[in-house]
Motif scaffolding. Structure first.
Motif, short mmCIF file in Angstrom:
data_model
loop_
_atom_site.label_atom_id
_atom_site.label_comp_id
_atom_site.label_asym_id
_atom_site.label_seq_id
_atom_site.Cartn_x
_atom_site.Cartn_y
_atom_site.Cartn_z
N VAL A 212 -65.82 0.96 -15.13
CA VAL A 212 -66.35 -0.39 -15.28
C VAL A 212 -65.40 -1.25 -16.11
O VAL A 212 -65.13 -2.40 -15.78
N ASN A 213 -64.90 -0.72 -17.19
CA ASN A 213 -63.75 -1.33 -17.87
C ASN A 213 -62.99 -0.23 -18.59
O ASN A 213 -63.48 0.89 -18.75
N SER A 214 -61.82 -0.52 -19.02
CA SER A 214 -60.92 0.53 -19.51
C SER A 214 -61.40 1.18 -20.80
O SER A 214 -60.89 2.23 -21.18
N PHE A 215 -62.38 0.56 -21.47
CA PHE A 215 -62.84 1.11 -22.73
C PHE A 215 -64.20 1.80 -22.62
O PHE A 215 -64.68 2.41 -23.59
N SER A 216 -64.85 1.71 -21.46
CA SER A 216 -66.24 2.13 -21.36
C SER A 216 -66.38 3.58 -20.93
O SER A 216 -65.51 4.16 -20.28
N ASP A 217 -67.54 4.15 -21.31
CA ASP A 217 -68.05 5.36 -20.69
C ASP A 217 -69.12 4.92 -19.71
O ASP A 217 -70.02 4.14 -20.05
N ASP A 218 -69.06 5.43 -18.48
CA ASP A 218 -69.92 4.94 -17.41
C ASP A 218 -70.73 6.11 -16.84
O ASP A 218 -70.16 7.16 -16.50
N TYR A 219 -72.04 5.91 -16.74
CA TYR A 219 -72.94 6.98 -16.30
C TYR A 219 -73.83 6.47 -15.17
O TYR A 219 -74.69 5.62 -15.39
N PRO A 220 -73.67 6.98 -13.95
CA PRO A 220 -74.56 6.59 -12.84
C PRO A 220 -75.73 7.56 -12.72
O PRO A 220 -75.56 8.78 -12.84
N PHE A 221 -76.92 7.02 -12.45
CA PHE A 221 -78.10 7.88 -12.34
C PHE A 221 -78.90 7.67 -11.07
O PHE A 221 -79.80 8.45 -10.78
N SER A 222 -78.61 6.62 -10.31
CA SER A 222 -79.43 6.35 -9.13
C SER A 222 -78.56 5.71 -8.05
O SER A 222 -77.69 4.89 -8.34
N ILE A 223 -78.81 6.11 -6.80
CA ILE A 223 -78.11 5.52 -5.66
C ILE A 223 -79.12 5.15 -4.59
O ILE A 223 -80.07 5.90 -4.32
N LYS A 224 -78.97 3.95 -4.02
CA LYS A 224 -79.87 3.46 -2.98
C LYS A 224 -79.04 2.81 -1.89
O LYS A 224 -77.96 2.27 -2.14
N LEU A 225 -79.58 2.79 -0.67
CA LEU A 225 -78.91 2.17 0.46
C LEU A 225 -79.65 0.90 0.87
O LEU A 225 -80.87 0.91 1.04
N GLN A 226 -78.90 -0.19 1.02
CA GLN A 226 -79.47 -1.41 1.55
C GLN A 226 -79.57 -1.30 3.08
O GLN A 226 -78.91 -0.48 3.71
N ASP A 227 -80.38 -2.18 3.67
CA ASP A 227 -80.55 -2.16 5.12
C ASP A 227 -79.25 -2.48 5.85
O ASP A 227 -79.06 -2.07 7.00
N ASP A 228 -78.34 -3.21 5.18
CA ASP A 228 -77.07 -3.57 5.81
C ASP A 228 -76.00 -2.51 5.63
O ASP A 228 -74.83 -2.71 5.99
N GLY A 229 -76.37 -1.36 5.04
CA GLY A 229 -75.43 -0.25 4.87
C GLY A 229 -74.68 -0.26 3.56
O GLY A 229 -73.94 0.70 3.26
#
Length: 381
Positions: A212-229
């Motif tokens: 996300v930026n060069s100084f950050s720790d980034d943690y993803p927890f959820s993924i969803k799909l939109q109708d447009d892919g």
């Protein structure tokens, strides 16, 4: 890699169809008490995610400890809360990858009813994104990967899958945390073909890694799909102890979608330090809710975004919701009642030094629905 135990060590079943659930009472037609607890062995067992199958049965995944090893563990329940003994012979499935610490953190059901579980497995001293696919009877689907299992390394550092989504064509995407060589944490999204092979037409060599930026720790927890892919990922980004909600959108090729937020990324600050976006939901009108926790003390937190990633100020007049129901509440799951537009959040509440399950219901405008459970908030020990 860092484990955020307070947001992965349980799962909450949110019911939006049963009449009793509408007023916040436990539904005692479910396992006679409204609760179901399942033991695998004498070791530590934990559920991290659940799905409701197309036939209404409930599957949870997590881990089970066998001696010093931790294995992928799945349980399937009938709609009345009893164990479904057609699944694995006992209602329970325990699968080892290769010894050591294995855990399933997310689940998805394919159109053909097969079940994919994903998480992390230690392999040659490095944690890798790992998946298993199960037939409807709980047996491993040997047509998937290598005898039903897939391991995916991400560079030379640790990685693991936290959330999974099935594409309409049967391919699927997972998001997870990858540890950088310098010890930081970035977001990784990987796409797989139907047979479990990495889809090399996606991103770079089948995956896309986002800092996300060069100084950050980034943690993803959820993924969803939109109708447009397009692909939405929700989580947290920051420098310890200051984290903010982060929502990212990728196009179908794995590139960040520049029409969303700022270069594909929307960051939300609630004015506190420890802020984690743990769950995403997409409304029928395409608006996006990222829900989780903001503290300290911890509160339920939500932000609603327009389809371009901007904050929707029609939601609770600011686009954001903070709810301090108890001294400390943590939001981990979200569901939207598409009939009414009501929003249901599940998580944990600290009560007398111990954590209980809790659920809150909100109106579609972001205000607490005080008609539900008397206050809009229900805890269960």
């Amino acid at each position: 890699m860092k484990k955020i135990s307070t947001i992965i060590l349980f799962s909450v079943l949110i019911s939006i169809s049963n009449t009793k659930a509408q007023i916040g009472n436990l539904d005692t037609t479910f396992n006679l008490t409204g609760k179901a607890t399942t033991d695998f062995s004498n070791g530590s067992d934990g559920a991290t995610a659940l799905i409701i199958q197309h036939d209404g049965k409930i599957v949870t995944c997590g881990w089970s400890q066998i001696s010093n090893n931790y294995n992928f563990a799945l349980v399937r329940y009938n709609t009345d809360g009893s164990l479904d003994t057609t699944f694995g012979g006992t209602g329970k499935v325990n699968q080892d990858f290769a010894g050591g610490f294995d855990q399933a953190l997310c689940l998805a059901q394919q159109i053909d009813d097969k079940i994919v579980a994903a998480g992390g497995v230690m392999h040659n001293g490095v944690e890798e994104i790992s998946l298993m696919r199960f037939n409807t009877d709980g047996s491993l689907d040997t047509s998937f990967g290598v005898f039903g299992k897939v391991n995916t390394p991400v560079s030379t550092a640790d990685a693991g899958a936290n959330s999974i989504a099935i594409l309409p064509d049967g391919r699927f995407v997972v998001c997870g945390i990858c540890t950088t060589l310098s010890g930081g944490h970035d977001i990784v999204v990987v796409r797989y073909t139907l047979n479990g092979s990495v889809d090399y037409t996606f991103g770079t060599n089948g995956m896309t890694i986002t800092d996300v930026n060069s100084f950050s720790d980034d943690y993803p927890f959820s993924i969803k799909l939109q109708d447009d892919g397009k692909i939405l990922v929700g989580g947290a980004s920051g420098v310890d102890p200051v984290f903010d909600f982060v929502t990212l959108r990728y196009d179908s090729t794995g590139a960040l979608d520049a029409s969303f937020g700022t270069s594909g990324i929307a960051i939300t600050n609630f004015g506190k330090q420890d802020e984690w976006g743990n769950a995403l939901a997409i409304q029928p009108d395409g608006k996006i809710i990222n829900a989780g926790v903001s503290g300290s003390p911890y509160n339920f937190a939500m932000v609603r975004l327009n389809t371009d990633g901007s904050i929707d100020s029609t939601f609770n007049s600011t686009g954001k919701v903070l709810s301090a129901f108890n001294p400390s509440v943590t939001g981990n799951a979200i569901a939207i009642d598409t009939a009414s537009g009501n929003i249901i959040m599940g998580g944990t509440s600290m009560v007398s030094g111990a954590r209980d399950f809790c659920i809150a219901r909100y109106l579609s405008n972001g205000l607490v629905d005080s008609a539900w459970g008397g206050t809009g908030f229900v805890t269960t020990d």
